[in-house]
Scaffold this active site. Structure first.
Site, mmCIF file in Angstrom:
data_model
loop_
_atom_site.group_PDB
_atom_site.id
_atom_site.type_symbol
_atom_site.label_atom_id
_atom_site.label_comp_id
_atom_site.label_asym_id
_atom_site.label_seq_id
_atom_site.Cartn_x
_atom_site.Cartn_y
_atom_site.Cartn_z
ATOM 1 N N ASP A 183 0.834 -1.193 0.000
ATOM 2 C CA ASP A 183 0.000 0.000 0.000
ATOM 3 C C ASP A 183 0.874 1.251 0.000
ATOM 4 O O ASP A 183 1.835 1.355 0.772
ATOM 5 C CB ASP A 183 -0.909 0.012 1.233
ATOM 6 C CG ASP A 183 -1.977 1.089 1.133
ATOM 7 O OD1 ASP A 183 -2.966 0.861 0.426
ATOM 8 O OD2 ASP A 183 -1.798 2.147 1.754
ATOM 9 N N ASN A 191 -2.679 12.951 -3.444
ATOM 10 C CA ASN A 191 -3.784 13.271 -4.344
ATOM 11 C C ASN A 191 -4.377 14.639 -4.029
ATOM 12 O O ASN A 191 -4.659 15.445 -4.926
ATOM 13 C CB ASN A 191 -4.875 12.205 -4.210
ATOM 14 C CG ASN A 191 -4.991 11.329 -5.448
ATOM 15 O OD1 ASN A 191 -4.419 11.630 -6.483
ATOM 16 N ND2 ASN A 191 -5.725 10.247 -5.332
ATOM 17 N N HIS A 196 -5.510 14.476 -8.998
ATOM 18 C CA HIS A 196 -5.673 13.075 -9.378
ATOM 19 C C HIS A 196 -4.780 12.668 -10.539
ATOM 20 O O HIS A 196 -4.340 11.516 -10.599
ATOM 21 C CB HIS A 196 -7.144 12.794 -9.701
ATOM 22 C CG HIS A 196 -8.033 12.820 -8.490
ATOM 23 N ND1 HIS A 196 -8.020 11.832 -7.539
ATOM 24 C CD2 HIS A 196 -8.940 13.746 -8.078
ATOM 25 C CE1 HIS A 196 -8.894 12.125 -6.584
ATOM 26 N NE2 HIS A 196 -9.464 13.279 -6.879
ATOM 27 N N ASP A 200 -2.385 9.519 -10.459
ATOM 28 C CA ASP A 200 -2.388 8.443 -11.455
ATOM 29 C C ASP A 200 -0.980 8.169 -11.965
ATOM 30 O O ASP A 200 -0.577 7.005 -12.132
ATOM 31 C CB ASP A 200 -3.295 8.821 -12.634
ATOM 32 C CG ASP A 200 -4.767 8.737 -12.279
ATOM 33 O OD1 ASP A 200 -5.095 8.217 -11.195
ATOM 34 O OD2 ASP A 200 -5.595 9.212 -13.089
ATOM 35 N N GLU A 227 -4.868 2.510 -4.228
ATOM 36 C CA GLU A 227 -3.408 2.593 -4.200
ATOM 37 C C GLU A 227 -2.774 1.327 -3.641
ATOM 38 O O GLU A 227 -1.595 1.312 -3.284
ATOM 39 C CB GLU A 227 -2.958 3.800 -3.381
ATOM 40 C CG GLU A 227 -3.230 3.718 -1.903
ATOM 41 C CD GLU A 227 -4.612 4.225 -1.500
ATOM 42 O OE1 GLU A 227 -4.760 4.595 -0.330
ATOM 43 O OE2 GLU A 227 -5.526 4.242 -2.351
#
Length: 323
Positions: A183, A191, A196, A200, A227
């Site tokens: 994770d 973010n 975003h 990404d 994530e």
């Protein structure tokens, strides 16, 4: 990336598995001599054994005698096609006597072809190779449909399918199976701060780095959700899995991701990952969910202990790995 979910060459280069179900040793020997250089070949002597072996081996093709003890070929084929795990395996019936009604029944229960006894090696080879090629192409299309569109690694569906396959395989061979749950630390903050699109891009880089460390043909990296990533390591003991986990943790810690934060500014971002690890020899009586649950518990503990570390679920306890 070199691991199997994004490199499809191994689908065609992997030696396929053939399961022969026939109670006549002479017929089995004839088939073996024709295909011994093209397939890994396994044999079942009755229908019930064929169903059991199909579930364990997940062969690429099954050659199935119609007249067998316990379960006949039609009953065996029905059971194979009813099981979602084995339903995609092509079944070719082998028989010495068949009429039109039997042929219709064979196709109705899911068979793809018939081979008549006495066996003609040339005809049999051509028919089997044709169906094996169709399955290879089908497998390729299925795998293309099981890729995460953002990161290029496997998606959750492929993860679930592969974990079950590796679970059964390692249980059969009594080999270790390891799972890493990975994770990204502080991803929500990234973010919220950079947007975003930046998030990404970071996930793409993260997936690439994880796949670089899990690079054996049998390893699989998947985006588990958001994530979070998962890494399946078949035939891997605890020491080997811990090395892969530490390679991933170290590489991510050292990675700098350049993110465009405004029209005129690029920010160099660094982050870390937390990893939960569980390694065991699967038992066919259990389900692979036990592996996921344990690795997840270890991941939560790694987060609670301050992130950027590895925790191992071992003997019903979770321990911190030394970095």
């Amino acid at each position: 990336m070199t691991n199997k979910q994004v490199s499809f060459g191994n689908i065609s280069h992997r030696t396929p598995i053939m399961l022969i179900a026939d109670d006549q040793p002479l017929v089995v020997r004839q088939i073996y001599e024709v295909f011994q250089d093209d397939f890994h070949i396994f044999m079942a002597s009755d229908g019930a054994q064929c169903v059991e072996m199909a579930n364990e081996l997940l062969p690429d093709i099954i050659l199935l005698d119609i007249n067998m003890p316990h379960l006949d070929g039609f009953q065996v084929c029905e059971k194979i096609k009813e099981n979602v795990i084995t339903s995609h395996i092509p079944v070719i019936f082998i028989t010495s006597n068949i009429d039109e009604a039997d042929e219709v029944k064979g196709f109705e229960v899911g068979g793809v072809d018939f081979i008549r006894k006495p066996i003609n090696p040339t005809i049999m080879w051509a028919r089997v190779q044709s169906h094996a090629q169709i399955k290879r192409q089908s497998d390729l299309l299925r795998r293309l449909a099981l890729i995460d569109g953002l990161t290029g690694v496997s998606n959750r569906y492929q993860f679930d399918e592969q974990l079950l396959t590796d679970w059964l395989s390692c249980a059969r061979e009594k080999n270790s199976l390891a799972l890493l749950m990975i994770d990204a630390d502080n991803f929500k903050q990234l973010n919220d701060t950079y947007g975003h699109q930046a998030g990404d891009k970071f996930l793409k880089v993260l997936a690439e780095k994880v796949a670089t460390c899990a690079h054996r043909p049998g390893d699989l990296v998947a985006r588990y959700g958001g994530e979070e990533f998962a890494c399946i390591l078949p035939n891997t003991d605890l020491a080997g899995a811990l090395k892969v986990a530490e390679d991933i943790r170290t590489l991510i810690e050292q990675t700098v991701v350049c993110l465009e934060t405004s029209r005129d500014q690029i920010s160099a971002i660094k982050t870390t990952v937390s990893i939960g690890l569980h390694c065991l020899v699967p038992d066919r009586k259990d389900q692979p969910d036990v592996l996921i649950k344990s690795a997840d518990q270890a991941l939560y503990q790694a987060k609670a202990l301050g992130k950027n570390q590895i925790c191992i679920f071992e003997h019903e306890h979770i321990k911190q790995a030394s970095n």
